[in-house]
Design an enzyme around this catalytic site. Structure first.
Site, PDB file in Angstrom:
ATOM      1  N   ASP A  10      40.027  37.363  41.645  1.00 44.01           N
ATOM      2  CA  ASP A  10      39.293  36.203  42.163  1.00 44.01           C
ATOM      3  C   ASP A  10      40.316  35.102  42.419  1.00 44.01           C
ATOM      4  O   ASP A  10      41.479  35.214  42.013  1.00 44.01           O
ATOM      5  CB  ASP A  10      38.239  35.721  41.144  1.00 44.01           C
ATOM      6  CG  ASP A  10      37.432  34.527  41.661  1.00 44.01           C
ATOM      7  OD1 ASP A  10      37.131  34.482  42.872  1.00 44.01           O
ATOM      8  OD2 ASP A  10      37.105  33.626  40.860  1.00 44.01           O
ATOM      9  N   SER A  11      39.859  34.009  43.003  1.00 49.04           N
ATOM     10  CA  SER A  11      40.747  32.858  43.180  1.00 49.04           C
ATOM     11  C   SER A  11      40.973  32.129  41.854  1.00 49.04           C
ATOM     12  O   SER A  11      41.910  31.357  41.729  1.00 49.04           O
ATOM     13  CB  SER A  11      40.124  31.890  44.179  1.00 49.04           C
ATOM     14  OG  SER A  11      38.854  31.499  43.703  1.00 49.04           O
ATOM     15  N   CYS A  74      35.018  38.131  43.959  1.00 45.78           N
ATOM     16  CA  CYS A  74      35.033  36.854  44.673  1.00 45.78           C
ATOM     17  C   CYS A  74      34.223  37.044  45.954  1.00 45.78           C
ATOM     18  O   CYS A  74      34.527  37.945  46.745  1.00 45.78           O
ATOM     19  CB  CYS A  74      36.484  36.498  45.001  1.00 45.78           C
ATOM     20  SG  CYS A  74      36.646  35.037  46.047  1.00 45.78           S
ATOM     21  N   GLU A 153      36.791  24.744  37.598  1.00 42.65           N
ATOM     22  CA  GLU A 153      38.189  25.076  37.290  1.00 42.65           C
ATOM     23  C   GLU A 153      38.830  24.002  36.411  1.00 42.65           C
ATOM     24  O   GLU A 153      39.708  24.294  35.610  1.00 42.65           O
ATOM     25  CB  GLU A 153      39.002  25.245  38.577  1.00 42.65           C
ATOM     26  CG  GLU A 153      38.723  26.542  39.316  1.00 42.65           C
ATOM     27  CD  GLU A 153      39.310  27.779  38.630  1.00 42.65           C
ATOM     28  OE1 GLU A 153      40.310  27.669  37.905  1.00 42.65           O
ATOM     29  OE2 GLU A 153      38.742  28.871  38.841  1.00 42.65           O
ATOM     30  N   CYS A 185      28.697  32.664  44.598  1.00 46.11           N
ATOM     31  CA  CYS A 185      30.099  32.392  44.278  1.00 46.11           C
ATOM     32  C   CYS A 185      30.232  32.774  42.814  1.00 46.11           C
ATOM     33  O   CYS A 185      29.383  32.387  41.991  1.00 46.11           O
ATOM     34  CB  CYS A 185      30.426  30.918  44.486  1.00 46.11           C
ATOM     35  SG  CYS A 185      32.027  30.440  43.807  1.00 46.11           S
ATOM     36  N   HIS A 187      31.964  31.763  40.532  1.00 47.17           N
ATOM     37  CA  HIS A 187      32.081  30.655  39.572  1.00 47.17           C
ATOM     38  C   HIS A 187      30.708  30.153  39.101  1.00 47.17           C
ATOM     39  O   HIS A 187      30.609  29.544  38.036  1.00 47.17           O
ATOM     40  CB  HIS A 187      32.806  29.462  40.212  1.00 47.17           C
ATOM     41  CG  HIS A 187      34.297  29.617  40.294  1.00 47.17           C
ATOM     42  ND1 HIS A 187      34.917  30.483  41.161  1.00 47.17           N
ATOM     43  CD2 HIS A 187      35.292  28.990  39.612  1.00 47.17           C
ATOM     44  CE1 HIS A 187      36.228  30.378  41.014  1.00 47.17           C
ATOM     45  NE2 HIS A 187      36.481  29.482  40.081  1.00 47.17           N
TER      46      HIS A 187
HETATM   47  N1  DGL Z   1      34.821  32.460  43.110  1.00 44.97           N
HETATM   48  C1  DGL Z   1      34.987  32.573  44.510  1.00 44.97           C
HETATM   49  C2  DGL Z   1      33.781  33.098  45.209  1.00 44.97           C
HETATM   50  O1  DGL Z   1      33.046  33.868  44.642  1.00 44.97           O
HETATM   51  C3  DGL Z   1      35.642  31.490  45.305  1.00 44.97           C
HETATM   52  C4  DGL Z   1      35.943  30.154  44.778  1.00 44.97           C
HETATM   53  C5  DGL Z   1      36.968  29.454  45.657  1.00 44.97           C
HETATM   54  O2  DGL Z   1      38.139  29.738  45.467  1.00 44.97           O
HETATM   55  O3  DGL Z   1      36.592  28.677  46.544  1.00 44.97           O
HETATM   56  O4  DGL Z   1      33.555  32.825  46.361  1.00 44.97           O
END
Ligand code: DGL
Length: 264
Positions: A10-11, A74, A153, A185, A187
């Site tokens: 993931d990011s 992600c 984050e 997302c 997150h």
């Molecule tokens: N967690 C990621 C997602 O599911 C992306 C978050 C990001 O880096 O913008 O899209």
């Protein structure tokens, strides 16, 4: 049987919500998780940039960790890169959008479905495409929430500032009558309680749960399950490991995680 690890990427810390679901289902597998925090957020990058970053991490995981499967944990990277990445590598690669879309499309009772995601995922239209494929009566309302990821984050997930931002952004759904909302997302499950608090009667869909089932099915059907009694998990960040380590321990209810740093 195959005891090589499963890679997840993931990011940032968001993909840990997917790791959590996969690990709960398959605790005897080994895992290597990479959070590309040096390049966060992916949600504001072009699809080409996200594809290049995803490709680099996939190559690294295959070369250095000999992974047997990759989970793109992600949504933004799944939206921007999944078909291309699949065609570039020989290992099985699973994304989060198709499993989450199926879950939303089949669980809604009134066919009114909301999606919250990064701007990149919303712009890709992938959730709309797949949900409509699984349920052609679905009316879909999508909202990009670019303020959520940087705050999560930064460790602000459980603060009044976060609650305020969630309440403000989710006002978008007030007149839509959605009964189902996709946390599009990875997150967002970290702030699930705040989201549920703002949209009390709406069923929240965490695509990580459906993705874990897809991973399990694939490994079973292809005889790739591990026969270890207990697996090992490694956590890696391309950025600052301190906040990553703290969020990972909190989210996974552990104390022993210590993320390693790598430059990719
Ligand atoms: N967690 C990621 C997602 O599911 C992306 C978050 C990001 O880096 O913008 O899209």
């Amino acid at each position: 049987m195959n005891n090589q690890p499963i890679g997840l990427m993931d990011s940032g810390v968001g993909g840990l919500t997917v790791y959590k679901q996969v690990y709960n289902l398959l605790p005897n597998e080994s895992y290597v998780f990479v959070g590309d925090q040096a390049n966060l957020p992916y949600g504001e990058k072009s699809p080409k940039e996200v594809l290049d970053l995803t490709k680099r991490i996939t190559e690294w995981l295959i070369k250095n960790k000999n992974i047997k499967m990759l989970v793109i944990a992600c949504n933004t990277a799944t939206a921007a890169a999944l078909p291309k990445i699949k065609s570039m590598f020989e290992i099985p690669i699973i994304g989060v959008i198709e499993p989450g879309s199926y879950m939303a499309a089949t669980q809604t009772k009134n066919n009114k479905i909301g999606i919250i995601a990064t701007d990149g995922t919303v712009k890709s239209g992938k959730y709309n495409e797949l949900i409509s494929e699984f349920n052609n009566e679905a009316q879909i309302y999508s909202l990009g929430c670019p303020r959520f990821v940087p705050m999560i984050e930064d460790g602000l997930a459980h603060t009044p500032q976060m609650k305020k931002v969630v309440d403000e952004d989710l006002a978008f759904f007030d007149n839509t009558e959605i009964d189902t909302l996709v946390l599009g997302c990875t997150h967002y499950p970290i702030i699930q309680e705040l989201i549920q608090d703002r949209l009390k009667k709406v069923v929240l869909i965490n695509p990580g749960i459906a993705t874990a089932n897809t991973v399990n099915e694939y490994l079973v059907n292809h005889h790739l399950l591990s026969d270890q009694v207990i697996g090992n998990s490694e956590f890696i960040s391309t950025g600052d490991t301190e906040q990553f380590t703290q969020t990972a321990n909190e989210l996974l209810n552990r104390k022993d995680i210590k993320a390693q740093h790598i430059d990719i």
